[in-house]
Design a protein around this motif. Structure first.
Motif, PDB file in Angstrom:
ATOM      1  N   MET A   1       0.849  -1.167   0.000  1.00 12.49           N
ATOM      2  CA  MET A   1       0.000   0.000   0.000  1.00 12.49           C
ATOM      3  C   MET A   1       0.899   1.236   0.000  1.00 12.49           C
ATOM      4  SD  MET A   1      -2.867   1.200   2.815  1.00 12.49           S
ATOM      5  CE  MET A   1      -3.923  -0.187   2.594  1.00 12.49           C
ATOM      6  N   SER A   2       0.533   2.195  -0.814  1.00 15.78           N
ATOM      7  CA  SER A   2       1.348   3.404  -0.873  1.00 15.78           C
ATOM      8  C   SER A   2       1.178   4.223   0.393  1.00 15.78           C
ATOM      9  CB  SER A   2       0.955   4.241  -2.089  1.00 15.78           C
ATOM     10  OG  SER A   2      -0.280   4.886  -1.861  1.00 15.78           O
ATOM     11  N   SER A   3       2.143   5.096   0.645  1.00 13.52           N
ATOM     12  CA  SER A   3       2.054   5.938   1.842  1.00 13.52           C
ATOM     13  C   SER A   3       0.841   6.856   1.767  1.00 13.52           C
ATOM     14  CB  SER A   3       3.339   6.746   2.027  1.00 13.52           C
ATOM     15  OG  SER A   3       3.547   7.605   0.929  1.00 13.52           O
ATOM     16  N   PHE A   4       0.463   7.282   0.563  1.00 14.75           N
ATOM     17  CA  PHE A   4      -0.719   8.128   0.407  1.00 14.75           C
ATOM     18  C   PHE A   4      -1.975   7.388   0.869  1.00 14.75           C
ATOM     19  CE2 PHE A   4      -4.393   9.459  -2.145  1.00 14.75           C
ATOM     20  CZ  PHE A   4      -4.501  10.772  -1.705  1.00 14.75           C
ATOM     21  N   LEU A   5      -2.128   6.146   0.450  1.00 15.94           N
ATOM     22  CA  LEU A   5      -3.310   5.375   0.842  1.00 15.94           C
ATOM     23  C   LEU A   5      -3.322   5.091   2.333  1.00 15.94           C
ATOM     24  CD1 LEU A   5      -3.695   2.900  -2.140  1.00 15.94           C
ATOM     25  CD2 LEU A   5      -5.040   4.942  -1.647  1.00 15.94           C
ATOM     26  N   ARG A   6      -2.146   4.824   2.921  1.00 14.91           N
ATOM     27  CA  ARG A   6      -2.087   4.612   4.374  1.00 14.91           C
ATOM     28  C   ARG A   6      -2.508   5.882   5.101  1.00 14.91           C
ATOM     29  NH1 ARG A   6       2.429   1.498   3.018  1.00 14.91           N
ATOM     30  NH2 ARG A   6       3.823   3.249   3.335  1.00 14.91           N
ATOM     31  N   CYS A   7      -2.078   7.029   4.599  1.00 12.14           N
ATOM     32  CA  CYS A   7      -2.451   8.305   5.211  1.00 12.14           C
ATOM     33  C   CYS A   7      -3.960   8.516   5.118  1.00 12.14           C
ATOM     34  CB  CYS A   7      -1.710   9.452   4.516  1.00 12.14           C
ATOM     35  SG  CYS A   7      -2.192  11.077   5.123  1.00 12.14           S
ATOM     36  N   CYS A   8      -4.529   8.249   3.945  1.00 13.53           N
ATOM     37  CA  CYS A   8      -5.982   8.406   3.773  1.00 13.53           C
ATOM     38  C   CYS A   8      -6.749   7.471   4.688  1.00 13.53           C
ATOM     39  CB  CYS A   8      -6.368   8.162   2.320  1.00 13.53           C
ATOM     40  SG  CYS A   8      -5.829   9.466   1.210  1.00 13.53           S
ATOM     41  N   ASP A   9      -6.241   6.271   4.866  1.00 14.78           N
ATOM     42  CA  ASP A   9      -6.873   5.307   5.755  1.00 14.78           C
ATOM     43  C   ASP A   9      -6.874   5.823   7.191  1.00 14.78           C
ATOM     44  OD1 ASP A   9      -8.115   2.741   6.237  1.00 14.78           O
ATOM     45  OD2 ASP A   9      -6.218   2.139   7.161  1.00 14.78           O
ATOM     46  N   ARG A  10      -5.765   6.411   7.630  1.00 16.29           N
ATOM     47  CA  ARG A  10      -5.679   6.966   8.989  1.00 16.29           C
ATOM     48  C   ARG A  10      -6.623   8.154   9.147  1.00 16.29           C
ATOM     49  NH1 ARG A  10      -0.210   6.424   8.040  1.00 16.29           N
ATOM     50  NH2 ARG A  10       0.042   8.677   7.911  1.00 16.29           N
ATOM     51  N   VAL A  11      -6.701   8.996   8.122  1.00 11.65           N
ATOM     52  CA  VAL A  11      -7.602  10.154   8.181  1.00 11.65           C
ATOM     53  C   VAL A  11      -9.049   9.678   8.286  1.00 11.65           C
ATOM     54  CG1 VAL A  11      -8.508  12.110   6.869  1.00 11.65           C
ATOM     55  CG2 VAL A  11      -6.044  11.735   7.005  1.00 11.65           C
ATOM     56  N   ALA A  12      -9.416   8.707   7.484  1.00 10.95           N
ATOM     57  CA  ALA A  12     -10.780   8.181   7.524  1.00 10.95           C
ATOM     58  C   ALA A  12     -11.090   7.566   8.885  1.00 10.95           C
ATOM     59  CB  ALA A  12     -10.980   7.151   6.418  1.00 10.95           C
ATOM     60  N   LYS A  13     -10.164   6.812   9.443  1.00 11.35           N
ATOM     61  CA  LYS A  13     -10.383   6.192  10.760  1.00 11.35           C
ATOM     62  C   LYS A  13     -10.511   7.262  11.838  1.00 11.35           C
ATOM     63  CE  LYS A  13      -8.545   2.817  14.058  1.00 11.35           C
ATOM     64  NZ  LYS A  13      -9.639   3.107  14.922  1.00 11.35           N
ATOM     65  N   THR A  14      -9.652   8.265  11.796  1.00 10.97           N
ATOM     66  CA  THR A  14      -9.717   9.353  12.774  1.00 10.97           C
ATOM     67  C   THR A  14     -11.050  10.079  12.673  1.00 10.97           C
ATOM     68  OG1 THR A  14      -7.337   9.636  12.763  1.00 10.97           O
ATOM     69  CG2 THR A  14      -8.635  11.506  13.541  1.00 10.97           C
ATOM     70  N   PHE A  15     -11.467  10.385  11.451  1.00 13.07           N
ATOM     71  CA  PHE A  15     -12.747  11.058  11.251  1.00 13.07           C
ATOM     72  C   PHE A  15     -13.880  10.216  11.816  1.00 13.07           C
ATOM     73  CE2 PHE A  15     -16.655  11.761   8.933  1.00 13.07           C
ATOM     74  CZ  PHE A  15     -16.781  13.133   9.002  1.00 13.07           C
ATOM     75  N   TYR A  16     -13.907   8.949  11.464  1.00  2.64           N
ATOM     76  CA  TYR A  16     -14.989   8.074  11.902  1.00  2.64           C
ATOM     77  C   TYR A  16     -14.998   7.907  13.424  1.00  2.64           C
ATOM     78  CZ  TYR A  16     -18.189   4.183  12.237  1.00  2.64           C
ATOM     79  OH  TYR A  16     -19.247   3.389  12.565  1.00  2.64           O
ATOM     80  N   ASP A  17     -13.820   7.821  14.034  1.00  5.57           N
ATOM     81  CA  ASP A  17     -13.727   7.610  15.475  1.00  5.57           C
ATOM     82  C   ASP A  17     -14.009   8.876  16.276  1.00  5.57           C
ATOM     83  OD1 ASP A  17     -13.068   4.974  15.032  1.00  5.57           O
ATOM     84  OD2 ASP A  17     -10.922   5.255  15.400  1.00  5.57           O
ATOM     85  N   ASP A  18     -13.571  10.030  15.786  1.00 10.47           N
ATOM     86  CA  ASP A  18     -13.605  11.252  16.584  1.00 10.47           C
ATOM     87  C   ASP A  18     -14.768  12.194  16.292  1.00 10.47           C
ATOM     88  OD1 ASP A  18     -11.277  10.319  17.689  1.00 10.47           O
ATOM     89  OD2 ASP A  18      -9.967  11.699  16.615  1.00 10.47           O
TER      90      ASP A  18
END
Length: 55
Positions: free
Chosen positions: A1-18
């Motif tokens: 997985m590219s670093s861009f996709l990993r970053c997007c995944d973290r952003v989505a998880k943070t948004f969903y969680d917070d």
């Protein structure tokens, strides 16, 4: 997985969680105030806030 996709995944998880939790907290406070002034007839402001959040 590219670093861009990993970053997007973290952003989505943070948004969903917070974000929903913060929104429900703010709505709970708002609904409690409205209820205490007689402008809203609800039994549980937090339940109402959670339901309203997901409309």
């Amino acid at each position: 997985m590219s670093s861009f996709l990993r970053c997007c995944d973290r952003v989505a998880k943070t948004f969903y969680d917070d974000v929903p939790a913060r929104t429900i907290g703010s709505l709970t406070t708002l609904f409690q105030g409205l209820s205490s002034r007689g402008h809203l007839d609800i039994d549980d402001a937090q339940v109402a806030a959670a339901q309203f959040n997901w409309l």
